[in-house]
Write a protein that holds these residues in place. Structure first.
Motif, short mmCIF file in Angstrom:
data_model
loop_
_atom_site.label_atom_id
_atom_site.label_comp_id
_atom_site.label_asym_id
_atom_site.label_seq_id
_atom_site.Cartn_x
_atom_site.Cartn_y
_atom_site.Cartn_z
N GLN A 334 1.01 -1.24 -0.08
CA GLN A 334 0.02 -0.21 0.13
C GLN A 334 0.69 1.79 -0.03
O GLN A 334 0.02 2.68 -0.27
N TYR A 335 1.94 1.20 0.05
CA TYR A 335 3.10 2.29 -0.05
C TYR A 335 3.94 2.30 -0.68
O TYR A 335 4.57 0.94 -0.87
N LEU A 346 7.01 0.77 9.75
CA LEU A 346 6.52 0.27 7.78
C LEU A 346 8.30 -0.46 7.20
O LEU A 346 8.18 -1.37 6.54
N GLN A 350 8.55 -3.07 5.07
CA GLN A 350 9.39 -3.64 3.56
C GLN A 350 10.55 -4.20 3.60
O GLN A 350 10.80 -4.41 2.55
#
Length: 629
Positions: A334-335, A346, A350
């Protein structure tokens, strides 16, 4: 300490949850024939847990220590340095040692090696060596003895050898005495030592001791558990090692804490020989940058910058791996992936294996989805994730590795015939990955030192060849994070990892979560089960036990001057072969050799004895962990 059966059964309930992440779990039950013949016998780990559980039920295992020791032996039977479970009662009360080290040397480099201090190399030592964490029997045998490379690592190495209580040898009670028999028929009996790791004040019974170290249903007065994380201050770590370790010349290029050093060899005929010594690839935050500075390392890429390191790996497929990946990849997608991302949560998601964007397929292409990466893929009747490779250009590589990979070039920096890889068999984990790249892609040949008292060829890589270790707490953390990232998983199989009995009572633990698989190998067999002999084998001589330069000279002679020095006339080049001319690339002057003989050697050892204990304490690392000595 009488066994708390309720606690023991809770631990036995937890263990399969973590064992299911062990990448070799299935193959260990039925390994390839050559592995069984030359390396280690099969072991069925889950059946072993069932057997221990049955003996707890029938009362034949009735003490805490007996329970812990059976678990220790079962996990140790896998001979995987990434796979460990050491219960508190085994690792946190005593360590054991014999008050002298041994060496196994050849009289002249050609005669069969004999154990000095005892009259002959007894079968006892070979059996004792099996308590070690390596898999190859010659590497295990070497690790019993005094070894300069391990000494140079101080408390991060295996001390003065497994026989004297270094490395895994510290966990095995040796009995009250050791009796040595010498070649002239005389004997000497010496007392062994148990070192206490905690205070025995007010301990008058097994129950007292149990309450002191264990917190569970049977302990009414829980103690504060020992802190296994040893804090390291950057201010206390030298960026270079100014003082040469015992038995070594002064390095011309010094790395951090003797983890990597560069040397020249003093003496006529060795003017064009340089030595890069890497006694440990242990990843610690304080050492990564200075390690790279010493070698310009991303080591393989610096030596062979035009080659794309393969390094394919895979997880054993299980439901928990799949669910964690679904959660992590779902959020990560989503990012955008951004260098310098300040959101630490995050960034951790990731940059993990469980975000399918992190690495590539074996063809170097991006994965298109988590389902493509996780598979499962059937290989020889077992299920694994798809093979994946590190993406060295990924923006998170500096975050994951602690360094920038700089060795990119189309230039041929070194020729394989100008390099030889010398090991004592204790090459494991990251070292095994490096050796695989050097030999299979770089074409470099190997020399293996020492080994058992025979004239057979031996392996150069004798330790775990797995590609990644997780401490068990990491697995619990991944499960917990996955449930936070995806609420629908709260009632999934991941809820089973909420339990913590096994982890809560662990002195040390680890799981090899990734197999390494060779480039072009269609068999699907993990490198852990590949048996590969070195190109040359050399025996240790007495001088080599106190003078590292003697090892280097012997290796250089066998590789580039006279391959008949290899045991069994192995080797790579005929005796009259010469290397291509290689110009000097530095103005540094060769260091003087460090010659140690007779009384000097004795004084050196006496000084060494007082400088640090042979005990090696396990430290949990902030990264994915490492193989413990």
């Amino acid at each position: 300490m009488p066994l708390n059966v309720t606690s023991a059964k809770a631990i036995l309930f937890d263990l399969p949850l973590f064992f299911n992440w062990q990448s070799t779990l299935d193959v260990l039950k039925d390994p390839p024939t050559e592995y069984v013949e030359k390396v280690q016998p099969p072991v069925d780990l889950l059946a072993g847990l069932d057997d221990i559980s049955a003996r707890v039920d029938d009362g034949s295992i009735a003490s805490e220590y007996g329970f812990g020791w059976e678990l220790y032996k079962l996990v140790g039977a896998a001979h995987d340095g990434h796979f460990a479970y050491i219960l508190d009662v085994v690792g946190q009360i005593f360590t054991f040692s014999r008050p002298l080290p041994l060496v196994s040397v050849s009289e002249d480099g050609s005669k069969l090696p004999a154990v000095l201090t005892t009259a002959r190399p007894p079968e006892f030592l070979e059996e004792l060596s099996q308590q070690g964490s390596l898999q190859d029997r010659d590497a295990l045998y070497n690790n019993l003895f005094y070894n300069l490379a391990q000494i140079s690592l101080q408390s991060a190495g295996s001390g003065t050898g497994g026989f004297s209580g270094g490395g895994r040898g510290r966990f095995a009670p040796p009995g009250a005495n050791t009796t040595l028999e010498f070649a002239n028929g005389t004997t000497l009996t010496i007392a062994n030592t148990a070192r206490t790791l905690l205070s025995f004040a007010n301990v008058t019974s097994g129950e007292d001791l149990r309450r002191k170290i264990i917190y569970d249903e049977g302990s009414t007065v829980p103690s504060v558990r020992p802190n296994l994380i040893t804090p390291v201050s950057r201010d206390t770590i030298p960026s270079t090692q100014a003082i040469a370790p015992p038995g070594y010349p002064a390095p011309v290029v010094a790395g951090p804490s003797n983890l990597i050093n560069g040397f020249y060899i003093d003496g006529t005929g060795y003017e064009d020989v340089a030595v890069l010594q890497v006694p440990s690839f242990i990843s610690s935050s304080f050492a990564e940058a200075p390690f790279q500075a010493a070698s310009q390392n991303d080591l393989f890429k610096q030596l062979f910058p035009a080659l794309d390191p393969y390094g394919a790996n895979r997880f054993r497929y299980n439901e928990a791996v799949d669910l964690v990946g679904q959660a992590f990849s779902g959020v990560a997608s989503q990012y955008p992936r951004e260098a310098g991302l300040r959101n630490s949560t995050l960034r951790a998601v990731q940059s993990s294996y469980f975000d399918y964007h992190t690495d590539t397929t074996v063809d170097g292409k991006p994965f298109e989805s988590w389902s493509q990466k996780v598979g499962p893929i059937s290989v020889n009747g077992q299920y694994y994730t798809a093979l994946s490779r590190w993406n060295l250009t990924d923006i998170y590589i500096p975050y994951q590795a602690g360094i920038n990979v700089t060795g990119f070039s189309n230039l041929t920096r070194w020729k394989p015939e100008d390099i030889v890889l010398v090991t004592d068999g204790y090459c494991a984990s990251t070292c095994s990955i490096f050796a695989e790249l050097m030999t299979q892609q770089g074409g470099v040949k190997t020399i293996a030192m020492g080994g058992r008292s025979n004239a057979n060829k031996i392996q150069a890589v004798g330790g775990v060849k797995g590609a990644n270790i997780f401490q068990w707490g990491f697995i619990q953390t991944y499960a917990a994070q996955a449930k936070q990232l995806n609420n629908t998983l709260r009632t999934s199989a991941l809820k089973e990892y909420d339990v913590g009995k096994a982890v809560g009572r662990s002195y040390a633990d680890g799981i090899n979560v990734r197999d390494a698989v060779r480039l072009g190998d269609e068999s699907g067999i993990a490198l852990q089960f590949k048996y590969e002999e070195a190109n040359c084998r050399l025996y240790y001589t007495a001088e080599m036990t106190v003078n590292a330069a003697a090892i280097w000279k012997a290796a250089a002679n066998a590789q580039w001057k006279d391959s008949s020095k290899c045991i069994g006339n192995g080797g790579y080049y005929p005796s009259n072969a010469k290397r291509a001319a290689q110009g000097k690339t530095t103005t540094l002057s060769p260091a003087r050799g460090y010659q140690v003989h007779g009384v000097q050697a004795l004084r050196q050892y006496e000084a060494l004895e007082g400088s640090f204990s042979v005990e090696t304490e396990y430290q949990r690392d902030a990264g994915d962990g490492f193989m413990q000595p």
